[in-house]
Design a protein around this motif. Structure first.
Motif, short mmCIF file in Angstrom:
data_model
loop_
_atom_site.label_atom_id
_atom_site.label_comp_id
_atom_site.label_asym_id
_atom_site.label_seq_id
_atom_site.Cartn_x
_atom_site.Cartn_y
_atom_site.Cartn_z
N ARG A 115 0.83 -1.20 0.00
CA ARG A 115 0.00 0.00 0.00
C ARG A 115 0.87 1.25 0.00
O ARG A 115 0.55 2.25 -0.65
N THR A 116 1.98 1.20 0.73
CA THR A 116 2.92 2.32 0.70
C THR A 116 3.47 2.51 -0.70
O THR A 116 3.62 3.65 -1.18
N ALA A 117 3.79 1.42 -1.39
CA ALA A 117 4.29 1.52 -2.77
C ALA A 117 3.26 2.19 -3.67
O ALA A 117 3.61 3.03 -4.52
N ARG A 118 1.99 1.86 -3.49
CA ARG A 118 0.95 2.51 -4.30
C ARG A 118 0.88 4.00 -3.99
O ARG A 118 0.67 4.83 -4.89
N ALA A 119 1.08 4.35 -2.72
CA ALA A 119 1.08 5.77 -2.35
C ALA A 119 2.27 6.49 -2.99
O ALA A 119 2.14 7.64 -3.43
N TRP A 120 3.41 5.82 -3.06
CA TRP A 120 4.58 6.44 -3.68
C TRP A 120 4.34 6.67 -5.18
O TRP A 120 4.76 7.70 -5.72
N ALA A 121 3.70 5.72 -5.83
CA ALA A 121 3.38 5.89 -7.25
C ALA A 121 2.48 7.10 -7.45
O ALA A 121 2.66 7.90 -8.39
N GLU A 122 1.51 7.27 -6.55
CA GLU A 122 0.61 8.42 -6.63
C GLU A 122 1.38 9.70 -6.33
O GLU A 122 1.15 10.74 -6.98
N LEU A 123 2.30 9.66 -5.37
CA LEU A 123 3.09 10.85 -5.05
C LEU A 123 3.91 11.30 -6.26
O LEU A 123 3.93 12.49 -6.60
N MET A 124 4.58 10.37 -6.93
CA MET A 124 5.39 10.74 -8.09
C MET A 124 4.51 11.26 -9.23
O MET A 124 4.91 12.16 -9.97
N ARG A 125 3.31 10.69 -9.37
CA ARG A 125 2.38 11.21 -10.38
C ARG A 125 1.97 12.63 -10.02
O ARG A 125 1.94 13.53 -10.88
N ARG A 126 1.68 12.85 -8.74
CA ARG A 126 1.24 14.16 -8.28
C ARG A 126 2.34 15.21 -8.43
O ARG A 126 2.06 16.39 -8.64
N LEU A 127 3.61 14.77 -8.33
CA LEU A 127 4.73 15.69 -8.49
C LEU A 127 5.04 15.97 -9.96
O LEU A 127 5.90 16.79 -10.26
N GLY A 128 4.35 15.26 -10.85
CA GLY A 128 4.51 15.53 -12.28
C GLY A 128 5.68 14.84 -12.93
O GLY A 128 6.18 15.31 -13.97
N TYR A 129 6.11 13.71 -12.37
CA TYR A 129 7.24 12.98 -12.94
C TYR A 129 6.74 11.83 -13.80
O TYR A 129 6.26 10.82 -13.27
N PRO A 130 6.87 11.91 -15.12
CA PRO A 130 6.43 10.81 -15.99
C PRO A 130 7.42 9.65 -16.04
O PRO A 130 7.08 8.56 -16.48
N ARG A 131 8.69 9.90 -15.62
CA ARG A 131 9.74 8.87 -15.62
C ARG A 131 10.54 9.04 -14.33
O ARG A 131 10.92 10.15 -13.97
N TYR A 132 10.81 7.94 -13.63
CA TYR A 132 11.57 8.03 -12.39
C TYR A 132 12.12 6.67 -12.01
O TYR A 132 11.75 5.64 -12.58
N VAL A 133 13.04 6.67 -11.04
CA VAL A 133 13.61 5.44 -10.49
C VAL A 133 13.37 5.47 -8.97
O VAL A 133 13.01 6.50 -8.40
N ALA A 134 13.58 4.30 -8.34
CA ALA A 134 13.30 4.18 -6.91
C ALA A 134 14.41 3.40 -6.22
O ALA A 134 15.05 2.52 -6.83
N GLN A 135 14.62 3.70 -4.94
CA GLN A 135 15.66 3.03 -4.15
C GLN A 135 15.16 2.79 -2.74
O GLN A 135 14.36 3.56 -2.20
N GLY A 136 15.66 1.69 -2.12
CA GLY A 136 15.31 1.44 -0.73
C GLY A 136 16.21 0.41 -0.08
O GLY A 136 16.75 -0.48 -0.75
N GLY A 137 16.39 0.56 1.22
CA GLY A 137 17.07 -0.43 2.05
C GLY A 137 16.22 -0.73 3.27
O GLY A 137 15.29 0.04 3.60
N ASP A 138 16.47 -1.84 3.94
CA ASP A 138 15.69 -2.24 5.12
C ASP A 138 14.20 -2.27 4.74
O ASP A 138 13.85 -2.84 3.71
N VAL A 139 13.32 -1.67 5.54
CA VAL A 139 11.89 -1.63 5.18
C VAL A 139 11.72 -0.95 3.83
O VAL A 139 10.86 -1.33 3.03
N GLY A 140 12.56 0.04 3.56
CA GLY A 140 12.49 0.72 2.27
C GLY A 140 12.76 -0.20 1.10
O GLY A 140 12.24 0.01 0.00
N ALA A 141 13.57 -1.26 1.33
CA ALA A 141 13.79 -2.24 0.27
C ALA A 141 12.52 -3.01 -0.03
O ALA A 141 12.22 -3.33 -1.18
N ALA A 142 11.75 -3.32 1.03
CA ALA A 142 10.48 -4.02 0.83
C ALA A 142 9.48 -3.15 0.09
O ALA A 142 8.74 -3.62 -0.78
N VAL A 143 9.45 -1.86 0.43
CA VAL A 143 8.57 -0.93 -0.28
C VAL A 143 8.99 -0.82 -1.74
O VAL A 143 8.15 -0.85 -2.65
N THR A 144 10.29 -0.71 -1.98
CA THR A 144 10.78 -0.56 -3.36
C THR A 144 10.58 -1.83 -4.15
O THR A 144 10.25 -1.79 -5.35
#
Length: 423
Positions: free
Chosen positions: A189-218
C-alpha cells in the motif's frame, strides 16, 4: 504528538534565509500550484516538549548491569547511560531542526494519510527523478546526507549527467507523516502511495531506491510496475530475508550468506518477532520512556548498530554514524510519538492479505549493492535468482545495513553507477 498540531505546523514554507542557501547550492525549491493538494511543511517543536524529553531521560530508572561481557543480553548499560548523558548535556535538537528546515519539505494527503516528504530539485538540466525510502528504526534522517551528492554531483566528484531530483517521503506511521487510523498499510500500500506521489509531483519517468523496510517498499513498487517507473535499486535482498528456499548454496559466498542469515534468525530477530506479533505491547515503553525507545532502536545484531554502540562508548565515529546524527533519528521518533505506529508496520506485513498468491515478478531493471556490513552480503547468484532483470550488481568495500546513513558518499556513487544506463 506535536503541540501545536501537525496541521498548524504547515506554516508558509521555508524560512527566507534558509531558502536562499538551498537555491544557490541545489536549485530552486519546488513550488506547487493550488489544487495539487501539496502544502509546505516546516518543523517547529515547542520548547516545553524538549524540556520534557530531558526531564524524562534524567529520571530514567536504570536496570542492573548485564551479566555478560558482550551484547548477548542486549544493549549494554554503559552504552545506554553514555547515550543518555550525551542526550541531556550536549545534544541540540534545534541544530537538526534548522538542518531539515533548510530543505524543501511538503505534506500531501494520499489514501487518507498525510505524507511528509523532502523534495529537492537539482540545478542540473535533465536530472533523473529518484524516490528513496528509509527503513526501521530509521527515518528520512538516514538519507539526508545524500541530498548534496545526489542532487549536486559536480560538487562531490560526479558529473552533471549524474544528477537526480530527489524525493524522500516518510513512510506512514514514521516521522512527520500521519499515523494510519485503520488497517492495511503494508509495504504494498505504501508503494501505491509512492506511485501516486510521483504522479502528483509531475514525474512521468523516475527510479526508486530502498534499504531495510524501504527495500520491501521498493520491491513492492517494482512488482506494482506503475507507469513511468524505469528501474529500482536495493541494498537489502528482502526476498532472501523472507526465504532462502530455492536459492543456490554451493559457493563460499552463498554458504556465508546462508550462515549469516541463520545467525540473524537465531540471535538478531527479537524486535522482529515482537513488532510482528505484539506491537502495541512494546509501544507502551516506546511512548513512555525515551531511554526505552533508544535501547529498543539500538538493539540490533548488525554491523551498523554495533558501531553505534561503540560511538556512545567514546570510540571514534564510523563514517557518518556520529552521536548527533544517531540522536537526531531517535529524537525524531520521540517527538513525533511514532514508536508504536512504526512498529505496527511489521504487524501489517505479517498479516498482509494475499491468499497465498504468488506476487507478480519485477519486470523493470533491478540494481543491487551488496554492502559488506549488511545482515548478510547477498551474492550475485542470489540477486540474479530473485530478480532475473538484474542490470547492476556491485559489492562495495565498506558500508553496513544503513549504508546511506553510514557512507553517504559511497552510497551516492553506487546510485549514480546503478542508474546510469537508465538515463
Amino acid at each position: 504528538m506535536f503541540e501545536p498540531t501537525r496541521r498548524q505546523l504547515l506554516q508558509g514554507g521555508i524560512a527566507a534565509g534558509l531558502t536562499v542557501a538551498v537555491t544557490s547550492a541545489l536549485g530552486d525549491p519546488p513550488a506547487y500550484a493550488s489544487g495539487t493538494g501539496i502544502h509546505p511543511f516546516r518543523v517547529a517543536v515547542p520548547r516545553r516538549q524538549l524540556a520534557d524529553l530531558r526531564d524524562r531521560v534524567a529520571a530514567t530508572r536504570w536496570p542492573s548491569r548485564e551479566l555478560v561481557a558482550d551484547r548477548t543480553q542486549g544493549v549494554q548499560l554503559a552504552a545506554a547511560q553514555a547515550l543518555a548523558h550525551f542526550w541531556t548535556t550536549r545534544y541540540d535538537w534545534r541544530r537538526f531542526e534548522a538542518k531539515i528546515n533548510a530543505l524543501p519539505q511538503f505534506m500531501t494527503e494520499i489514501d487518507g494519510v498525510d505524507i511528509h516528504f523532502v523534495h529537492v530539485r537539482s540545478r542540473h538540466t535533465g536530472a533523473l527523478p529518484l524516490i528513496m525510502t528509509h527503513g526501521w528504526p530509521g527515518s528520512v534522517v538516514e538519507l539526508l546526507e545524500t541530498v548534496g551528492p545526489l542532487t549536486n554531483p559536480t560538487a562531490y566528484g560526479g558529473t552533471a549527467a549524474d544528477a537526480f531530483d530527489l524525493v524522500l517521503p516518510s513512510i506512514p506511521g514514521y516521522g512527520f507523516s500521519g499515523q494510519p487510523t485503520g488497517l492495511g498499510w503494508d509495504t504494498s500500500r505504501t508503494a501505491r502511495a509512492w506511485a501516486e506521489l510521483m504522479r502528483r509531483l509531475g514525474y512521468p519517468r523516475y527510479v526508486a531506491q530502498g534499504g531495510d523496510v524501504g527495500a520491501a517498499v521498493t520491491d513492492a513498487l517494482g512488482r506494482l510496475a506503475p507507469a513511468g517507473l524505469l528501474g529500482i535499486h536495493l541494498n537489502l535482498l528482502v526476498t532472501a530475508l523472507r526465504s532462502t528456499a530455492g536459492l543456490p548454496k554451493n559457493t563460499e559466498e552463498e554458504k556465508a550468506a546462508d550462515a549469516a542469515l541463520e545467525v540473524f534468525g537465531a540471535t538478531g530477530g527479537g524486535y522482529l518477532v515482537e513488532q510482528s506479533t505484539r506491537p502495541e505491547t512494546i509501544g507502551y515503553a516506546l511512548l513512555d520512556s525515551p531511554v526505552a525507545l533508544a535501547a529498543w532502536m539500538l538493539d540490533h545484531d548488525t554491523d551498523s548498530y554495533r558501531k553505534i554502540a561503540r560511538v556512545f562508548l567514546g570510540e571514534a565515529s564510523s563514517g557518518n554514524l556520529t552521536r548527533e546524527h544517531i540522536l537526531d533519528n531517535i529524537t525524531l521518533y520521540w517527538l513525533t510519538g511514532t514508536g508504536v505506529s512504526a512498529a505496527r508496520g511489521y504487524w501489517e506485513g505479517m498479516h498482509a492479505g494475499g491468499g497465498g498468491r504468488i506476487p507478480p515478478p519485477v519486470t523493470v531493471p533491478v540494481a543491487f549493492s551488496a554492502f559488506p556490513g549488511e545482515i548478510f552480503q547477498a551474492p550475485r547468484s542470489w540477486a540474479q535468482s530473485s530478480y532475473p532483470t538484474l542490470s547492476y550488481y556491485h559489492p562495495p568495500d565498506r558500508g553496513g545495513h544503513f549504508a546511506a546513513w553510514e557512507e553517504p558518499g559511497l552510497f551516492s556513487a553506487e546510485l549514480r553507477a546503478a542508474f546510469r544506463s537508465l538515463r
